[in-house]
Motif scaffolding. Sequence first.
Motif, short mmCIF file in Angstrom:
data_model
loop_
_atom_site.label_atom_id
_atom_site.label_comp_id
_atom_site.label_asym_id
_atom_site.label_seq_id
_atom_site.Cartn_x
_atom_site.Cartn_y
_atom_site.Cartn_z
N GLU A 1 28.40 54.53 -42.86
CA GLU A 1 29.09 55.30 -43.89
C GLU A 1 30.37 55.94 -43.35
O GLU A 1 30.43 56.29 -42.17
N PRO B 1 33.55 52.50 -41.08
CA PRO B 1 32.70 52.18 -42.22
C PRO B 1 32.50 50.67 -42.40
O PRO B 1 33.42 49.88 -42.21
N TRP C 1 26.02 50.82 -47.79
CA TRP C 1 26.70 51.19 -46.56
C TRP C 1 25.79 50.91 -45.38
O TRP C 1 24.65 51.36 -45.35
N ILE D 1 30.24 47.85 -45.03
CA ILE D 1 29.42 47.61 -46.24
C ILE D 1 28.78 46.24 -46.15
O ILE D 1 29.41 45.27 -45.76
N PRO E 1 28.77 56.88 -50.98
CA PRO E 1 28.25 57.24 -49.66
C PRO E 1 27.10 58.24 -49.81
O PRO E 1 27.10 59.10 -50.68
#
Length: 184
Positions: free
Chosen positions: A150, A91, A147, A93, A137
């Motif tokens: 994700e 993941p 995201w 961000i 998400p």
Amino acid sequence: MAKHARAASTGSESQMSVRRGAPPPYVLGAHWLARANHDHRAVIAAWTRYELADIRVGVTFYLVRITNHRLGIAALGQLHQVEQETGPVGPVISDELGSCVEFLVPSSTAFWEMRESDLLTGAPAQGVLPVLSSPPPGKGPVNGRRWLVEPDGTGALTHARNLASALRAARRELHDGGGNAAAA
């Protein structure tokens, strides 16, 4: 009578199998990520209200914050190019307001020393425990945070060694591509 009961049973079983279908990966990822927090219900509630949820760093994952947004995006591109050989990209961000990109890495990451980045391990910094301010998400951006990759529920994280290599390659790419060497 037994024939009718069997038919009813078969009908409800087929309806249940429809309901039992696998949820989308972002739903599984949301539950995995929420469980990283001491109060997972509060995380889910915040996401239901389409708000950022603070998730503690240090137990399930550490966080590498790339403080140069352009460099972080370029590093993500590098990771995707070599993903087949090096393993999954976990993941990620993007924080456009804070001008940074955050990668979730294994909590076993023992060492990190790369320019324009910080490793958040869960240890208090200036008396404050580090958190990941997570948008929900499967949804769009919240307060400039979105995201790029994700969580998918598998627990896959970006290996710190792969991220360090991607950062070095991204710096070279930005420098050689006519970008400002000091900014990269």
